[in-house]
Design an enzyme around this catalytic site. Sequence first.
Site, PDB file in Angstrom:
ATOM      1  N   TYR A 160       0.808  -1.216   0.000  1.00 30.70           N
ATOM      2  CA  TYR A 160       0.000   0.000   0.000  1.00 30.70           C
ATOM      3  C   TYR A 160       0.841   1.266   0.000  1.00 30.70           C
ATOM      4  O   TYR A 160       0.316   2.355  -0.114  1.00 30.70           O
ATOM      5  CB  TYR A 160      -0.928   0.024   1.222  1.00 30.70           C
ATOM      6  CG  TYR A 160      -1.943  -1.076   1.189  1.00 30.70           C
ATOM      7  CD1 TYR A 160      -2.884  -1.121   0.171  1.00 30.70           C
ATOM      8  CD2 TYR A 160      -1.941  -2.069   2.151  1.00 30.70           C
ATOM      9  CE1 TYR A 160      -3.813  -2.133   0.127  1.00 30.70           C
ATOM     10  CE2 TYR A 160      -2.877  -3.091   2.103  1.00 30.70           C
ATOM     11  CZ  TYR A 160      -3.803  -3.124   1.093  1.00 30.70           C
ATOM     12  OH  TYR A 160      -4.708  -4.130   1.046  1.00 30.70           O
ATOM     13  N   HIS A 210      -5.788   3.297   0.398  1.00 29.00           N
ATOM     14  CA  HIS A 210      -5.704   2.922   1.813  1.00 29.00           C
ATOM     15  C   HIS A 210      -5.633   4.161   2.706  1.00 29.00           C
ATOM     16  O   HIS A 210      -4.932   4.171   3.722  1.00 29.00           O
ATOM     17  CB  HIS A 210      -4.504   1.999   2.054  1.00 29.00           C
ATOM     18  CG  HIS A 210      -4.778   0.871   3.008  1.00 29.00           C
ATOM     19  ND1 HIS A 210      -4.507   0.966   4.350  1.00 29.00           N
ATOM     20  CD2 HIS A 210      -5.311  -0.346   2.818  1.00 29.00           C
ATOM     21  CE1 HIS A 210      -4.859  -0.169   4.941  1.00 29.00           C
ATOM     22  NE2 HIS A 210      -5.353  -0.976   4.033  1.00 29.00           N
TER      23      HIS A 210
END
Length: 404
Positions: A160, A210
């Site tokens: 991420y 995210h």
Amino acid sequence: MSATSVTITNVRAILTAPAGIGLCVVKIETSEPGLYGVGCATFTQRLGPVKSAIDDHLRPLLVGRDVDRIEDIWHLCYQNSYWRNSPVLNNAISGVDEALWGIKGKRANMPLYQLLGGKCRDGVAVYRHADGRDPQEVLDNLLKLKEQGIMYIRVQLGGYGGIGREPRRPDGALPGAYFDPDVYTLTVPKMFEYIRSKIGFEQPLLHDVHERIAPIEAVRLAKALEPYRLFFLEDALAPEDIDWFKRIREHAAVPLAMGELFTHPLEWRPLIVNQLIDFIRVHISDIGGITPARKLASLGEAFGVRTAFHGPGDVSPVGHAANVHLDLVVQNFGIQEFSGFPDPLPEVFPGCPELRNGYLYANDKPGLGIDIDERLAAKYPVGDVGHVIEWTQSRWPDGTITRP
Ligand code: MG
């Protein structure tokens, strides 16, 4: 209570970590011999408090009650703590709610999708996750998933965080999961440019921010990604920053998916009724189970927002089964995230949904169609799993603690 009613005789939490991730499943036993249900209550980062909420608070509240009164019991559990709405309490309620739906299905001798209105589709399209240390490695992993029949693929550079130069930390910087939002926002559009240049535009691609960047950077990133025709951009903003979705909408025609951290209706309601997102992707146990999830899906249907329920490894297979039953019946289904069932999960949880050629299938057994083998589950104790979480100790290059 009528003489024929079936009542709850026990409610208990079962903790297990068969694949190295702590899971919590609720089992409800009833006055009818052999009749029970299971539900997902997995909040893997805080398993103990969920277990306590179930064993210490919901069990005494629920024993003796009629198993058929699911809606009443959901609201009873929700209101009973007076202060309500937290991931701990919602997960505990979800475990009860899903177990009761499973019991109702067994009593009706129908799979849950029948009770909920019947199938809108026969299989549930999933997306899976390809990442890599550079765009070529991401592409290689994407092609492997395609070969396995996966149609929708989320592409991430280095998980991420993006990948690139090592953050320059100040002297004395504390340990943590460091990431550099600048590197991330610079490298992700380049990854998409590379992948599209190699495979063209037909392959549906997704990406998960995210909630790792500042709101204005999310606006800039959405604009930068617009040319690459994403199926959706996931969690571009944190729940705390949802007012910024209006800005993203004004600047980029990019489908937006939001909500894996949502626990409160006031988080999703403005985004749906103002049509500021395209996919609602809550974690079903975090909002309280099947009962609130089907209402949320109906709210989305009224406003053209499709579902994309959260489906990582810290949803138990019981929770994945609940996802699939809902996905089958919701007209405004969009896509289902799916993380797979690594061994020994299918053995510990007999009746796991099956993935074939890019679609997930529920079985036709009554209720959720899934069970937990408690004897096997006990062989995989949770132990220290999840007591101290490392990956959520995120820091920016200068050492500032930030959202994971
Ligand atoms: Mg996500």
